[in-house]
Design an enzyme around this catalytic site. Structure first.
Site, PDB file in Angstrom:
ATOM      1  N   MET A   1      -0.729  -3.887  13.192  1.00 55.29           N
ATOM      2  CA  MET A   1       0.556  -4.225  12.434  1.00 55.29           C
ATOM      3  C   MET A   1       0.334  -4.042  10.906  1.00 55.29           C
ATOM      4  SD  MET A   1       2.275  -4.734  15.000  1.00 55.29           S
ATOM      5  CE  MET A   1       3.913  -5.465  14.150  1.00 55.29           C
ATOM      6  N   CYS A   2       0.128  -2.737  10.311  1.00 61.52           N
ATOM      7  CA  CYS A   2       0.156  -2.399   9.110  1.00 61.52           C
ATOM      8  C   CYS A   2      -1.360  -2.335   8.570  1.00 61.52           C
ATOM      9  CB  CYS A   2       0.794  -3.507   8.042  1.00 61.52           C
ATOM     10  SG  CYS A   2       2.567  -3.906   8.345  1.00 61.52           S
ATOM     11  N   ARG A   3      -1.756  -1.872   7.680  1.00 61.24           N
ATOM     12  CA  ARG A   3      -2.826  -1.460   6.763  1.00 61.24           C
ATOM     13  C   ARG A   3      -2.614  -1.793   5.470  1.00 61.24           C
ATOM     14  NH1 ARG A   3      -6.988  -1.879  10.241  1.00 61.24           N
ATOM     15  NH2 ARG A   3      -5.387  -3.399  10.635  1.00 61.24           N
ATOM     16  N   VAL A  88       0.641   0.337   4.113  1.00 66.65           N
ATOM     17  CA  VAL A  88       1.627   1.271   5.230  1.00 66.65           C
ATOM     18  C   VAL A  88       1.963   0.276   6.285  1.00 66.65           C
ATOM     19  CG1 VAL A  88       0.736   3.239   4.478  1.00 66.65           C
ATOM     20  CG2 VAL A  88      -0.358   2.014   6.249  1.00 66.65           C
ATOM     21  N   ASN A 115      -0.675  -8.335   6.788  1.00 64.00           N
ATOM     22  CA  ASN A 115      -1.089  -7.512   7.708  1.00 64.00           C
ATOM     23  C   ASN A 115      -1.162  -8.534   9.273  1.00 64.00           C
ATOM     24  OD1 ASN A 115      -2.105  -5.580   9.788  1.00 64.00           O
ATOM     25  ND2 ASN A 115      -4.072  -6.206   9.008  1.00 64.00           N
TER      26      ASN A 115
END
Length: 259
Positions: A1-3, A88, A115
């Site tokens: 879930m995201c970077r 992102v 994140n």
């Protein structure tokens, strides 16, 4: 879930951190190597940076994938900064609040990213609502778990809590209400970085004369990268990194210098 990624050090083009490395954040939007949950980070992106002489950061955020923004590579090539936070996004609820939900969130000199996910959102977070002033709830930048976690962190910062403790206390509070939550948090004021590893990967790279990077995963295969143990709070500046158990943020280990 995201970077996500944060950097403090000598002034550098955004591209050197975000688009040029072989496994950059740009590439991690579609091909992350160490992401444990989700496979594509296409639900928005953002970058915040600090200009010399201005304590409040600028931000560039979009609701779509970073690879679809035809202007970003030009911006990253020419904008230079000594402090950056970028992310992102792989949304818990796809499309929720569009650009407003894209990290980094900002207030004053602070930039923040989350994140992970609050398990059982929003029901599990309901017991934490009374801990926030009503105006903070009414001012949430988005109706997402990350925006709510940011409000909890920011409330602590505004009452004088230091960054590492603010993150650690927030993580423990949210995890107490929603134990299966993943809470990798990232915070900078333009001079220091604070972060937590709680349920997903976190790495750092500290190099003399070249600053410190804290990221969800390494953007290249340089052996200088070090993995942060789970349930850890990290504090960093351009000279080194300090790690401590997230359950006991005051019991810190000695700072590891850039060597």
């Amino acid at each position: 879930m995201c970077r996500h990624l944060a950097y403090v050090g000598p002034e550098s083009p955004l591209a050197r951190l975000l688009t040029e490395p072989p496994h950059s954040l740009f590439r991690q939007s579609w091909a992350p190597r160490r992401q444990r949950y989700g496979t594509v980070n296409a639900d928005g992106f953002g970058v915040g940076w600090y200009a010399p002489g201005d304590p409040e950061p600028a931000r560039y955020r979009r609701a779509g994938p970073i690879w679809a923004d035809l202007s970003f590579t030009d911006l990253a090539r020419v904008v230079r900064s000594g402090a950056v936070l970028a992310a992102v996004r792989d949304a818990t609820l796809a499309g929720a609040d569009a650009e407003a939900a894209a990290a980094p969130f900002a207030a004053g000199r602070w930039l923040f990213s989350h994140n992970g996910a609050v398990a059982g959102w929003p029901d599990a977070a309901a017991p934490l609502v009374p801990t926030l002033p009503p105006v903070d709830l009414l001012s949430l930048p988005a109706r997402t778990d990350s925006a709510f976690v940011w409000a909890l962190v920011l409330h602590r910062l505004r009452t004088g809590t230091d960054p590492a403790r603010a993150l650690a206390e927030t993580v423990r509070e949210v995890a107490g209400a929603a134990p299966a939550s993943r809470l990798n948090l990232l915070l900078t004021d333009g001079a220091t970085i604070a972060a937590t590893a709680w349920g997903d990967s976190l790495w750092y790279r500290a190099e003399p004369g070249l600053g410190t990077v804290v990221a969800s995963e390494p953007y290249d295969d340089d052996p200088l990268w070090r993995e942060v143990p789970d349930r850890t709070v990290l504090t960093a500046d351009s000279t080194g990194v300090l790690l401590a158990p997230a359950a006991r943020p005051a019991a810190a280990s000695p700072k590891e210098p850039c060597t």
